[in-house]
Motif scaffolding. Structure first.
Motif, PDB file in Angstrom:
ATOM      1  N   LEU A 171      17.789 -63.558 -55.624  1.00 58.28           N
ATOM      2  CA  LEU A 171      16.451 -63.148 -56.042  1.00 58.28           C
ATOM      3  C   LEU A 171      16.057 -63.894 -57.315  1.00 58.28           C
ATOM      4  CD1 LEU A 171      14.013 -61.336 -55.553  1.00 58.28           C
ATOM      5  CD2 LEU A 171      15.179 -59.563 -56.873  1.00 58.28           C
ATOM      6  N   ASP A 172      16.996 -64.043 -58.242  1.00 58.23           N
ATOM      7  CA  ASP A 172      16.721 -64.771 -59.482  1.00 58.23           C
ATOM      8  C   ASP A 172      16.374 -66.227 -59.204  1.00 58.23           C
ATOM      9  OD1 ASP A 172      17.237 -62.461 -60.907  1.00 58.23           O
ATOM     10  OD2 ASP A 172      19.238 -63.072 -61.543  1.00 58.23           O
ATOM     11  N   ALA A 173      17.111 -66.871 -58.304  1.00 50.95           N
ATOM     12  CA  ALA A 173      16.843 -68.279 -57.982  1.00 50.95           C
ATOM     13  C   ALA A 173      15.472 -68.434 -57.334  1.00 50.95           C
ATOM     14  CB  ALA A 173      17.933 -68.832 -57.072  1.00 50.95           C
ATOM     15  N   LEU A 174      15.118 -67.519 -56.439  1.00 51.26           N
ATOM     16  CA  LEU A 174      13.810 -67.576 -55.798  1.00 51.26           C
ATOM     17  C   LEU A 174      12.704 -67.406 -56.837  1.00 51.26           C
ATOM     18  CD1 LEU A 174      12.034 -67.747 -53.276  1.00 51.26           C
ATOM     19  CD2 LEU A 174      12.332 -65.266 -53.023  1.00 51.26           C
ATOM     20  N   CYS A 175      12.831 -66.418 -57.694  1.00 53.45           N
ATOM     21  CA  CYS A 175      11.819 -66.185 -58.734  1.00 53.45           C
ATOM     22  C   CYS A 175      11.727 -67.378 -59.688  1.00 53.45           C
ATOM     23  CB  CYS A 175      12.124 -64.903 -59.504  1.00 53.45           C
ATOM     24  SG  CYS A 175      11.859 -63.401 -58.521  1.00 53.45           S
ATOM     25  N   SER A 176      12.848 -68.005 -59.980  1.00 52.64           N
ATOM     26  CA  SER A 176      12.849 -69.183 -60.852  1.00 52.64           C
ATOM     27  C   SER A 176      12.102 -70.340 -60.201  1.00 52.64           C
ATOM     28  CB  SER A 176      14.283 -69.612 -61.187  1.00 52.64           C
ATOM     29  OG  SER A 176      14.915 -68.634 -61.962  1.00 52.64           O
ATOM     30  N   ARG A 177      12.313 -70.540 -58.908  1.00 51.91           N
ATOM     31  CA  ARG A 177      11.621 -71.623 -58.199  1.00 51.91           C
ATOM     32  C   ARG A 177      10.120 -71.370 -58.142  1.00 51.91           C
ATOM     33  NH1 ARG A 177      14.667 -73.518 -52.894  1.00 51.91           N
ATOM     34  NH2 ARG A 177      13.089 -75.131 -53.084  1.00 51.91           N
ATOM     35  N   ILE A 178       9.747 -70.131 -57.898  1.00 53.31           N
ATOM     36  CA  ILE A 178       8.319 -69.789 -57.880  1.00 53.31           C
ATOM     37  C   ILE A 178       7.727 -70.004 -59.266  1.00 53.31           C
ATOM     38  CG2 ILE A 178       6.639 -67.932 -57.564  1.00 53.31           C
ATOM     39  CD1 ILE A 178       8.685 -66.730 -55.491  1.00 53.31           C
ATOM     40  N   ASP A 179       8.419 -69.537 -60.284  1.00 54.11           N
ATOM     41  CA  ASP A 179       7.920 -69.648 -61.656  1.00 54.11           C
ATOM     42  C   ASP A 179       7.742 -71.107 -62.073  1.00 54.11           C
ATOM     43  OD1 ASP A 179       7.332 -68.103 -64.208  1.00 54.11           O
ATOM     44  OD2 ASP A 179       8.828 -69.555 -64.904  1.00 54.11           O
ATOM     45  N   ALA A 180       8.636 -71.967 -61.654  1.00 55.99           N
ATOM     46  CA  ALA A 180       8.571 -73.380 -62.038  1.00 55.99           C
ATOM     47  C   ALA A 180       7.334 -74.068 -61.467  1.00 55.99           C
ATOM     48  CB  ALA A 180       9.836 -74.100 -61.581  1.00 55.99           C
ATOM     49  N   ARG A 181       6.773 -73.497 -60.409  1.00 57.49           N
ATOM     50  CA  ARG A 181       5.631 -74.138 -59.748  1.00 57.49           C
ATOM     51  C   ARG A 181       4.357 -73.318 -59.815  1.00 57.49           C
ATOM     52  NH1 ARG A 181       7.728 -77.464 -54.623  1.00 57.49           N
ATOM     53  NH2 ARG A 181       9.591 -78.324 -55.578  1.00 57.49           N
ATOM     54  N   ARG A 182       4.286 -72.348 -60.693  1.00 58.82           N
ATOM     55  CA  ARG A 182       3.139 -71.443 -60.693  1.00 58.82           C
ATOM     56  C   ARG A 182       1.913 -71.979 -61.396  1.00 58.82           C
ATOM     57  NH1 ARG A 182       2.993 -67.874 -65.471  1.00 58.82           N
ATOM     58  NH2 ARG A 182       4.855 -68.320 -66.710  1.00 58.82           N
ATOM     59  N   GLY A 183       2.059 -73.063 -62.148  1.00 60.08           N
ATOM     60  CA  GLY A 183       0.903 -73.594 -62.854  1.00 60.08           C
ATOM     61  C   GLY A 183       0.383 -72.589 -63.859  1.00 60.08           C
ATOM     62  N   THR A 184      -0.924 -72.301 -63.814  1.00 62.69           N
ATOM     63  CA  THR A 184      -1.536 -71.386 -64.781  1.00 62.69           C
ATOM     64  C   THR A 184      -1.601 -69.940 -64.287  1.00 62.69           C
ATOM     65  OG1 THR A 184      -3.737 -71.901 -63.922  1.00 62.69           O
ATOM     66  CG2 THR A 184      -2.948 -73.216 -65.778  1.00 62.69           C
ATOM     67  N   LEU A 185      -1.122 -69.695 -63.075  1.00 66.02           N
ATOM     68  CA  LEU A 185      -1.112 -68.325 -62.556  1.00 66.02           C
ATOM     69  C   LEU A 185      -0.141 -67.461 -63.341  1.00 66.02           C
ATOM     70  CD1 LEU A 185      -0.968 -68.769 -58.679  1.00 66.02           C
ATOM     71  CD2 LEU A 185      -2.859 -67.856 -60.001  1.00 66.02           C
ATOM     72  N   ALA A 186      -0.459 -66.199 -63.481  1.00 68.08           N
ATOM     73  CA  ALA A 186       0.488 -65.245 -64.046  1.00 68.08           C
ATOM     74  C   ALA A 186       1.693 -65.175 -63.109  1.00 68.08           C
ATOM     75  CB  ALA A 186      -0.149 -63.869 -64.184  1.00 68.08           C
ATOM     76  N   ARG A 187       2.846 -64.911 -63.665  1.00 67.52           N
ATOM     77  CA  ARG A 187       4.082 -64.901 -62.876  1.00 67.52           C
ATOM     78  C   ARG A 187       3.980 -63.949 -61.684  1.00 67.52           C
ATOM     79  NH1 ARG A 187       8.047 -64.200 -66.801  1.00 67.52           N
ATOM     80  NH2 ARG A 187       8.162 -66.461 -66.931  1.00 67.52           N
ATOM     81  N   THR A 188       3.520 -62.722 -61.896  1.00 67.49           N
ATOM     82  CA  THR A 188       3.457 -61.764 -60.793  1.00 67.49           C
ATOM     83  C   THR A 188       2.414 -62.171 -59.757  1.00 67.49           C
ATOM     84  OG1 THR A 188       2.043 -60.317 -62.123  1.00 67.49           O
ATOM     85  CG2 THR A 188       4.405 -59.801 -62.054  1.00 67.49           C
ATOM     86  N   ALA A 189       1.315 -62.766 -60.204  1.00 65.03           N
ATOM     87  CA  ALA A 189       0.307 -63.248 -59.251  1.00 65.03           C
ATOM     88  C   ALA A 189       0.889 -64.368 -58.400  1.00 65.03           C
ATOM     89  CB  ALA A 189      -0.939 -63.734 -59.991  1.00 65.03           C
ATOM     90  N   ALA A 190       1.637 -65.270 -59.013  1.00 64.69           N
ATOM     91  CA  ALA A 190       2.262 -66.370 -58.274  1.00 64.69           C
ATOM     92  C   ALA A 190       3.261 -65.834 -57.259  1.00 64.69           C
ATOM     93  CB  ALA A 190       2.945 -67.330 -59.245  1.00 64.69           C
ATOM     94  N   ILE A 191       4.001 -64.816 -57.629  1.00 67.73           N
ATOM     95  CA  ILE A 191       4.991 -64.244 -56.716  1.00 67.73           C
ATOM     96  C   ILE A 191       4.303 -63.552 -55.545  1.00 67.73           C
ATOM     97  CG2 ILE A 191       6.689 -62.375 -56.542  1.00 67.73           C
ATOM     98  CD1 ILE A 191       7.846 -63.475 -59.192  1.00 67.73           C
ATOM     99  N   ARG A 192       3.231 -62.811 -55.812  1.00 69.17           N
ATOM    100  CA  ARG A 192       2.487 -62.172 -54.715  1.00 69.17           C
ATOM    101  C   ARG A 192       1.907 -63.226 -53.775  1.00 69.17           C
ATOM    102  NH1 ARG A 192       0.830 -58.804 -59.204  1.00 69.17           N
ATOM    103  NH2 ARG A 192       1.563 -56.679 -58.890  1.00 69.17           N
ATOM    104  N   LEU A 193       1.309 -64.268 -54.330  1.00 67.12           N
ATOM    105  CA  LEU A 193       0.747 -65.343 -53.525  1.00 67.12           C
ATOM    106  C   LEU A 193       1.827 -66.026 -52.702  1.00 67.12           C
ATOM    107  CD1 LEU A 193      -1.605 -67.193 -52.734  1.00 67.12           C
ATOM    108  CD2 LEU A 193      -1.128 -68.522 -54.799  1.00 67.12           C
ATOM    109  N   PHE A 194       2.954 -66.318 -53.321  1.00 70.79           N
ATOM    110  CA  PHE A 194       4.053 -66.972 -52.620  1.00 70.79           C
ATOM    111  C   PHE A 194       4.529 -66.119 -51.446  1.00 70.79           C
ATOM    112  CE2 PHE A 194       8.471 -67.573 -51.661  1.00 70.79           C
ATOM    113  CZ  PHE A 194       8.552 -68.939 -51.478  1.00 70.79           C
TER     114      PHE A 194
END
Length: 97
Positions: A37-60
């Motif tokens: 779960l940590d690795a997945l969240c890290s990969r999402i976070d690295a590519r989220r651009g200007t989105l908030a972290r939780t918004a990027a995770i929901r979108l992903f």
């Protein structure tokens, strides 16, 4: 109702608040992609651009299941396909450089 959970994103231990359905989706995605779960969240976070972290995770998570459904249950590289589809242009350019 939002649930708070601690995850490690990169080297940062942080708390995120998401709906239970999104936590369940992230756990399922991590399992299907053989990631923690940590690795997945890290990969999402690295590519989220200007989105908030939780918004990027929901979108992903939403995009992941849509692309997986369209590509077939055993499609390879679904995570990368999702990133290609939803990453903001500045992030795409930075990753390609």
């Amino acid at each position: 109702m939002l649930l708070s959970r601690n995850v490690t994103v990169g080297a940062l231990r942080t708390s995120m608040r998401l709906e239970p359905e999104f936590w369940a989706a992230l756990v399922d995605i991590a399992r299907m992609e053989n990631l923690s779960l940590d690795a997945l969240c890290s990969r999402i976070d690295a590519r989220r651009g200007t989105l908030a972290r939780t918004a990027a995770i929901r979108l992903f998570a939403t995009a992941y299941f849509g692309i997986r459904r369209a590509a077939g249950a055993d499609a390879p590289n679904v995570v990368e396909a999702v990133f290609d589809e939803i990453a903001p242009e500045p992030v795409k350019r930075r990753l390609q450089a």
